[in-house]
Scaffold this motif. Structure first.
Motif, short mmCIF file in Angstrom:
data_model
loop_
_atom_site.label_atom_id
_atom_site.label_comp_id
_atom_site.label_asym_id
_atom_site.label_seq_id
_atom_site.Cartn_x
_atom_site.Cartn_y
_atom_site.Cartn_z
N PHE A 14 2.14 -16.00 38.63
CA PHE A 14 1.15 -17.08 38.76
C PHE A 14 0.86 -17.56 37.36
O PHE A 14 0.24 -16.84 36.59
N ALA A 19 2.35 -11.17 38.86
CA ALA A 19 1.62 -10.44 39.92
C ALA A 19 2.50 -9.33 40.48
O ALA A 19 2.01 -8.28 40.88
N ALA A 38 -4.82 -0.48 42.43
CA ALA A 38 -6.09 -1.00 41.95
C ALA A 38 -6.24 -2.47 42.34
O ALA A 38 -5.27 -3.12 42.76
N SER A 39 -7.43 -2.99 42.18
CA SER A 39 -7.68 -4.40 42.44
C SER A 39 -6.83 -5.24 41.50
O SER A 39 -6.81 -5.00 40.29
N GLY A 40 -6.10 -6.20 42.05
CA GLY A 40 -5.26 -7.05 41.23
C GLY A 40 -3.89 -6.47 40.96
O GLY A 40 -3.10 -7.05 40.21
N ALA A 41 -3.56 -5.34 41.59
CA ALA A 41 -2.27 -4.70 41.34
C ALA A 41 -1.11 -5.46 42.00
O ALA A 41 0.04 -5.22 41.66
N GLY A 42 -1.42 -6.33 42.95
CA GLY A 42 -0.37 -7.12 43.59
C GLY A 42 -0.11 -6.75 45.04
O GLY A 42 0.88 -7.18 45.63
N LYS A 43 -1.02 -6.00 45.65
CA LYS A 43 -0.81 -5.56 47.04
C LYS A 43 -0.74 -6.75 47.99
O LYS A 43 0.17 -6.86 48.80
N SER A 44 -1.74 -7.63 47.90
CA SER A 44 -1.73 -8.80 48.80
C SER A 44 -0.53 -9.68 48.52
O SER A 44 0.08 -10.23 49.44
N THR A 45 -0.19 -9.81 47.26
CA THR A 45 0.96 -10.65 46.91
C THR A 45 2.24 -10.07 47.51
O THR A 45 3.08 -10.82 48.02
N ARG A 48 2.43 -11.11 50.95
CA ARG A 48 2.70 -12.55 51.10
C ARG A 48 4.17 -12.88 50.91
O ARG A 48 4.66 -13.86 51.45
N GLU A 176 -5.97 -4.61 53.89
CA GLU A 176 -7.33 -4.06 53.84
C GLU A 176 -8.11 -4.39 55.11
O GLU A 176 -9.15 -5.03 55.06
N HIS A 208 -7.71 0.72 50.80
CA HIS A 208 -8.51 1.01 49.63
C HIS A 208 -8.93 2.46 49.60
O HIS A 208 -9.48 2.95 48.64
N1 LIG Z 1 -2.95 -17.89 44.24
C1 LIG Z 1 -3.05 -17.26 43.07
N2 LIG Z 1 -3.13 -17.96 41.92
C2 LIG Z 1 -3.21 -17.34 40.73
N3 LIG Z 1 -3.20 -16.02 40.57
C3 LIG Z 1 -3.13 -15.26 41.68
C4 LIG Z 1 -3.05 -15.84 42.98
N4 LIG Z 1 -2.98 -14.84 43.88
C5 LIG Z 1 -3.02 -13.71 43.18
N5 LIG Z 1 -3.11 -13.93 41.85
C6 LIG Z 1 -3.14 -12.92 40.79
O1 LIG Z 1 -2.09 -12.01 41.02
C7 LIG Z 1 -2.52 -10.69 40.77
C8 LIG Z 1 -2.31 -9.83 42.00
O2 LIG Z 1 -3.16 -10.30 43.04
P1 LIG Z 1 -3.23 -9.63 44.48
O3 LIG Z 1 -4.11 -10.47 45.30
O4 LIG Z 1 -1.86 -9.38 44.96
O5 LIG Z 1 -3.96 -8.26 44.14
P2 LIG Z 1 -4.40 -7.11 45.13
O6 LIG Z 1 -3.66 -5.89 44.71
O7 LIG Z 1 -4.27 -7.55 46.52
O8 LIG Z 1 -5.92 -6.94 44.72
P3 LIG Z 1 -7.19 -6.61 45.66
O9 LIG Z 1 -7.16 -5.14 45.91
O10 LIG Z 1 -8.35 -6.98 44.79
O11 LIG Z 1 -7.07 -7.44 46.87
C9 LIG Z 1 -3.98 -10.78 40.36
O12 LIG Z 1 -4.04 -10.70 38.96
C10 LIG Z 1 -4.41 -12.12 40.83
O13 LIG Z 1 -5.38 -12.65 39.97
#
Ligand SMILES: Nc1ncnc2c1ncn2[C@@H]1O[C@H](COP(=O)(O)OP(=O)(O)OP(=O)(O)O)[C@@H](O)[C@H]1O
Ligand SMILES: [Mg+2]
Lengths: 279, 280
Positions: A14, A19, A38-45, A48, A176, A208
């Motif tokens: 991004f 990510a 951890a939060s922001g580790a990229g799990k949701s990404t 996706r 989550e 989590h």
């Molecule tokens: N649409 C987006 N635009 C810009 N940056 C993004 C976008 N989606 C995710 N990121 C960034 O990518 C990184 C991974 O995000 P992701 O949502 O995958 O984290 P996560 O592991 O799911 O965190 P959480 O546990 O907080 O949900 C983060 O640094 C986030 O800021």
């Protein structure tokens, strides 16, 4: 029912922040695994990328032997229809009835005419019956016509599960799913997901709660977009965990709070007609 | 760079500190104020001494003309104004809806080629352009256009309101559609719904109550506009007011204006009450 998933060197950026980076992962059909990090580790990404909802910077994603990112629109639609998602919240349309939201699990399979019919008159008899059955299964049989926005957070989450039951997906991505619900609902939702998994669906859950993740036969941990651990829970040591969650202050607090509240109020046993049918 | 001893630590207030851009903006505003006041011939003395003429005009309005003929004319004018504003808002809403749907920017689907992206952008820009033209031409100018094309009467007035309403509503509708929470929409798309299905079942239901409230508000605005469209011959009570003014029949003007104020206030109240219910 499920299909084999293969991620090979997957990278997602991004802007100039990565990510995901060099994520390689293979998931067998019908497998179940927990993703932690951890939060922001990229799990949701990571999730996706499995529905092609985010652009790939590098690597490839293969579903059932076919490159997901090279499919035509039609094929992509068909593949996505086999994927059921459930998030921590906000994935239902609040203005629609609970029944309509559950019926939307099937909407991708409707033709143009059927779409219009469903929009104006509601789901047809067959689908309506399945919707009612699914809502009954999650203990919301009488709330079919209730506006989703009027349901509590936990009830909404159960509607999302009912949508999965209607959809009968081959791959379930649960991001989550328990973050916003009470422990009883969490258990019901988990039971329903495990049921679907037992019937053949591949199940990926992003959790989590490390203790909950340890009940899965396989854990994948992400750290700053890279895979930090992939294996059985018994091989996941406390030092590894410390490394995975390093610098995530909020989480430590969250975990402590949770422990505290658990100790204070013991989990109530669900009584009578509610709950996902437990086996 | 790292140490700036003169600025004390702190967050500062809600109003921006005195900085170069702020001072410049203040100067520009002051300059514009002086220039505009000069341009319009701003004159307090004239404003205060104009009181006499207004007093005469007002005193000639009393007592208002409450004869049967005037009351009938007032009733007809009010009804016509009401009908123009209602139809204008309704037709405007019907025209606005598809244009708004086309003029709503969706997140581009991952994996789209640049040609596909370009093709997808064409309807968006066409719809936006049409809405902008409809909206930026004031309704009284549309009324002039339609009066020239179709002759005098309430019909061109209604058309003018419809076109302008379509422009305003189309823009507001698409803004509503765009600001609706997108996670449910994305969730639908991720489970294989087509773009149209995601729009119909995900985006639209969330925007509906907003649409209804905006349309009511537009109807309210139309009532106000409809009262003056008559000044260019486009029907409604304004036409009666203009005729009576030209005949120096101030008591009749008083009745007409009084009735207009009452109706506008009533509609205002009604629509505000309905909108409050819609929002909750
Ligand atoms: N649409 C987006 N635009 C810009 N940056 C993004 C976008 N989606 C995710 N990121 C960034 O990518 C990184 C991974 O995000 P992701 O949502 O995958 O984290 P996560 O592991 O799911 O965190 P959480 O546990 O907080 O949900 C983060 O640094 C986030 O800021
Ligand atoms: Mg996340």
């Amino acid at each position: 029912m499920g299909q084999r998933l293969v991620l090979d060197g997957v990278g997602v950026r991004f802007g100039d922040a990565a990510a995901l980076e060099g994520v390689t992962l293979s998931v067998k059909p019908g497998e179940k695994l927990a993703v932690i990090g951890a939060s922001g580790a990229g799990k949701s990404t990571l999730f996706r990328t499995l529905t092609r909802s985010v652009a790939l910077g590098s690597g490839s994603v293969t579903v059932g032997g076919r490159n997901l990112y090279a499919l035509s629109w039609r094929e992509l639609g068909a593949t996505r229809r086999r994927v059921g998602t459930i998030h921590q919240a906000y994935n239902l349309v609040p203005e629609l009835s609970a029944g309509m939201n559950a019926a939307l699990g099937e909407v991708g399979g409707l033709g143009r005419l059927a779409t219009l019919r469903t929009l104006l008159l509601g789901p047809d008899a067959g689908l309506s019956r399945r919707v009612e059955g699914a809502l009954q299964q999650v203990g919301l049989g009488e709330r079919v016509r209730a506006r989703t926005a009027d349901l509590s957070g936990g009830q909404q989450q159960r509607v999302a599960v009912a949508r999965l039951l209607v959809q009968r997906p081959g791959l379930i991505l649960a991001d989550e799913p328990f973050a916003a619900v009470d422990p009883v609902t969490a258990e019901r939702v988990m039971a329903a997901l495990l049921d679907l998994n037992r019937e053949g669906a591949t199940l990926l859950v992003n959790l989590h709660d490390v203790a909950a993740a340890r009940t899965f036969p396989r854990i994948v941990a992400l750290r700053e977009g890279r895979i930090a651990f992939d294996g059985e829970p018994k091989d996941l040591t406390d030092e590894m965990l410390a490394g995975i969650y390093e610098g995530d202050e909020k989480r430590v607090q969250h975990e402590e709070e949770k422990l505290g509240s658990r100790r204070r109020e013991p989990m109530r046993v669900a009584e009578g007609r509610d709950g996902v049918s437990a086996h | 760079m790292a140490s700036r001893p003169t600025s004390p630590p702190g967050l500062g207030g809600a109003i921006p500190r005195f900085s170069w851009p702020v001072s410049l903006a203040l100067l520009v505003i002051l300059g514009l104020t002086g220039w505009s006041a000069y341009g319009v011939g701003f004159d307090l003395v004239e404003l205060l001494s104009g009181g006499g003429a207004v007093e005469r005009f007002v005193s000639e309005m009393f007592p208002p003309d409450l004869s049967a003929a005037t009351l009938r004319a007032t009733g007809v004018g009010i009804l016509e104004t009401f009908q123009m504003s209602f139809l204008g808002a309704l037709i405007g809403a019907i025209v606005a809806f598809p244009l708004a749907a086309l003029g709503t920017r969706e997140a581009p689907t991952v994996g789209m080629s640049s040609v596909e992206r370009l093709l997808a952008a064409i309807p968006y820009h066409v719809a936006r352009f049409v809405l902008n033209v409809f909206r930026s031409v004031p309704d009284i100018l549309w009324a002039l256009v339609f009066v020239v094309a179709l002759g005098l009467g309430p019909f061109p007035g209604m058309l003018a309101l419809a076109v302008h309403s379509a422009g305003v509503l189309g823009k507001l509708y698409s803004e509503t559609l765009e600001t609706v929470p997108s996670r449910p929409v994305e969730a639908l798309r991720a489970t294989g719904a087509t773009e149209l299905q995601a729009f119909l079942f995900g985006r639209l239901p969330q925007a509906m109550s907003g649409f209804a409230s905006l349309t009511l508000y537009q109807w309210e605005c139309n009532i106000r506009s409809a009262t003056i469209l008559g000044f260019v011959g486009a029907g409604g009570i304004g036409q009666q007011i203009l005729i009576s003014m030209n005949l120096f029949d101030y008591p009749k003007v008083a009745t007409l204006v009084g009735a207009t104020i009452v109706v506008v206030l009533l509609v205002d109240r009604f629509s505000a009450a309905v909108r409050r219910r819609l929002m909750s």
